[in-house]
Design a protein around this motif. Sequence first.
Motif, PDB file in Angstrom:
ATOM      1  N   LEU A  24       0.814  -1.222   0.000  1.00 28.11           N
ATOM      2  CA  LEU A  24       0.000   0.000   0.000  1.00 28.11           C
ATOM      3  C   LEU A  24       0.845   1.269   0.000  1.00 28.11           C
ATOM      4  O   LEU A  24       0.310   2.364  -0.195  1.00 28.11           O
ATOM      5  N   ASP A  27       0.402   2.661  -3.658  1.00 28.38           N
ATOM      6  CA  ASP A  27      -0.866   3.271  -4.070  1.00 28.38           C
ATOM      7  C   ASP A  27      -2.015   2.577  -3.338  1.00 28.38           C
ATOM      8  O   ASP A  27      -1.834   1.498  -2.772  1.00 28.38           O
ATOM      9  N   ASP A  28      -3.179   3.182  -3.382  1.00 29.60           N
ATOM     10  CA  ASP A  28      -4.385   2.535  -2.865  1.00 29.60           C
ATOM     11  C   ASP A  28      -4.628   1.278  -3.697  1.00 29.60           C
ATOM     12  O   ASP A  28      -4.287   1.234  -4.884  1.00 29.60           O
ATOM     13  N   THR A  53      -6.862  -2.089   9.981  1.00 33.76           N
ATOM     14  CA  THR A  53      -7.810  -0.976  10.105  1.00 33.76           C
ATOM     15  C   THR A  53      -8.039  -0.623  11.567  1.00 33.76           C
ATOM     16  O   THR A  53      -8.033   0.558  11.937  1.00 33.76           O
ATOM     17  N   ILE A  58      -4.381   1.423   8.213  1.00 40.07           N
ATOM     18  CA  ILE A  58      -5.002   1.603   6.904  1.00 40.07           C
ATOM     19  C   ILE A  58      -6.439   2.063   7.105  1.00 40.07           C
ATOM     20  O   ILE A  58      -6.988   1.952   8.195  1.00 40.07           O
ATOM     21  N   SER A  59      -7.013   2.590   6.044  1.00 42.66           N
ATOM     22  CA  SER A  59      -8.451   2.865   6.029  1.00 42.66           C
ATOM     23  C   SER A  59      -9.030   2.107   4.841  1.00 42.66           C
ATOM     24  O   SER A  59      -8.315   1.788   3.893  1.00 42.66           O
ATOM     25  N   GLN A  60     -10.303   1.790   4.937  1.00 39.33           N
ATOM     26  CA  GLN A  60     -10.996   1.091   3.861  1.00 39.33           C
ATOM     27  C   GLN A  60     -12.202   1.915   3.452  1.00 39.33           C
ATOM     28  O   GLN A  60     -12.893   2.468   4.303  1.00 39.33           O
ATOM     29  N   GLU A  61     -12.435   1.967   2.147  1.00 42.57           N
ATOM     30  CA  GLU A  61     -13.545   2.759   1.618  1.00 42.57           C
ATOM     31  C   GLU A  61     -14.192   1.989   0.476  1.00 42.57           C
ATOM     32  O   GLU A  61     -13.497   1.448  -0.387  1.00 42.57           O
ATOM     33  N   TRP A  68     -11.748  -0.425  -1.279  1.00 44.10           N
ATOM     34  CA  TRP A  68     -10.374   0.024  -1.477  1.00 44.10           C
ATOM     35  C   TRP A  68      -9.675   0.195  -0.132  1.00 44.10           C
ATOM     36  O   TRP A  68     -10.291   0.572   0.858  1.00 44.10           O
ATOM     37  N   CYS A  69      -8.378  -0.040  -0.139  1.00 47.46           N
ATOM     38  CA  CYS A  69      -7.550   0.111   1.058  1.00 47.46           C
ATOM     39  C   CYS A  69      -6.541   1.229   0.814  1.00 47.46           C
ATOM     40  O   CYS A  69      -5.972   1.344  -0.276  1.00 47.46           O
ATOM     41  N   ARG A  70      -6.337   2.022   1.848  1.00 46.08           N
ATOM     42  CA  ARG A  70      -5.396   3.144   1.768  1.00 46.08           C
ATOM     43  C   ARG A  70      -4.512   3.128   2.998  1.00 46.08           C
ATOM     44  O   ARG A  70      -4.986   2.970   4.124  1.00 46.08           O
ATOM     45  N   GLU A  72      -2.460   4.687   5.958  1.00 47.02           N
ATOM     46  CA  GLU A  72      -2.569   5.896   6.784  1.00 47.02           C
ATOM     47  C   GLU A  72      -1.178   6.163   7.371  1.00 47.02           C
ATOM     48  O   GLU A  72      -0.817   5.617   8.406  1.00 47.02           O
TER      49      GLU A  72
END
Length: 116
Positions: A24, A27-28, A53, A58-61, A68-70, A72
């Motif tokens: 990650l 990129d996301d 999370t 990470i954050s998930q959206e 998607w995972c991003r 943090e």
Amino acid sequence: MTGSIDQVFAALADPTRREILRMLLEDDMAVTDVAEPFEMSLAAISKHLGVLTAAGLISQEKRGRVKWCRLEPDALRDASVWMQGFGQFEPVNLEAFERFLAAELPVASGGDEAAG
């Protein structure tokens, strides 16, 4: 929501979760793309993502049908500050280290001048 330092270290204790974080960094990623290189079920990857999370790493959206995972990046700040308190984990200035090595070590010239 940032997790506690205990949750961060617990999340980092697993090599699969560390690899997910490394992925990650670039990129996301969609959850299915995160799961692709691992030889485990999507459900197992989802559990790892849940731990990351909960720790705030990470954050998930959900975007449409895709989750998607991003990364943090600020989530490691408290753990980093805690480790630096020991003095052994100070950031290394690689340029200064290279200058030190260049000044202290003789340049290899093919001869045994330094061995004398």
